[in-house]
Scaffold this active site. Structure first.
Site, PDB file in Angstrom:
ATOM      1  CD  GLU A 204       7.218  40.125  29.176  1.00  0.00           C
ATOM      2  OE1 GLU A 204       7.045  39.059  28.531  1.00  0.00           O
ATOM      3  OE2 GLU A 204       6.497  41.119  29.040  1.00  0.00           O
TER       4      GLU A 204
ATOM      5  CB  CYS B 196       0.794  39.036  30.741  1.00  0.00           C
ATOM      6  SG  CYS B 196       1.654  37.593  31.380  1.00  0.00           S
TER       7      CYS B 196
END
Ligand code: THU
Length: 138
Positions: free
Chosen positions: A59, A90
């Site tokens: 990401e 996360c």
């Protein structure tokens, strides 16, 4: 929100990026694709390192690719992983993505399931030095 066509385009890009994951330590492959406000697509995979803490998630890799190409105003992200359970980004990636769109929709495909999140739900009370009246669309 992403429409179905946009989601499918991002899914294809995320899967392609996932195939390039460098993850000899965890064995987990992740791919992410981000759409900018002009419809441009920016993808990234996880890249691990012998010095484990230097690992970058898919990401953040996708977000940094987008910024490096001058893109802003993130519209949505699709993430794919080969894990058994459906995942979510996360904490570090949540904070990085929040900088560019606190309401970013994130669609996660993993474990044979799909889950859609809004970043504002995943990261309430984010750390921010941005003044309320400023935008991040610059
Ligand atoms: N990872 C991601 O790329 N994205 C996530 O949302 C969570 C975890 C990567 C980092 C590492 O290479 C592997 O997955 C195991 O943590």
């Amino acid at each position: 929100m992403l429409d179905q066509h946009e989601t499918e385009k991002l899914l294809t890009a995320a899967r392609e990026a996932m195939s390039h994951a460098y993850s000899p330590y965890s064995g987990i492959q992740v791919g992410a694709a981000l759409m900018d406000s002009d419809g441009g697509i920016h993808a990234g995979c996880n890249v691990e390192n012998s010095s484990y803490s230097l690992t970058i998630c898919a990401e953040r890799n996708a977000a940094f690719q987008a910024v490096a190409r001058g893109a802003r105003g993130f519209k949505g992200m699709v993430v794919v992983s080969d894990t058994a359970e459906v995942q979510s980004p996360c904490g570090a990636c949540r904070q990085v993505l929040w900088e560019f769109n606190p309401d970013l929709p994130i669609v996660f495909f993993s474990g044979g399931r799909t889950r859609t999140y809004l970043l504002s739900e995943l990261l309430p009370q984010a750390f921010s030095l941005i003044e309320e009246e400023d935008t991040v669309d610059g």
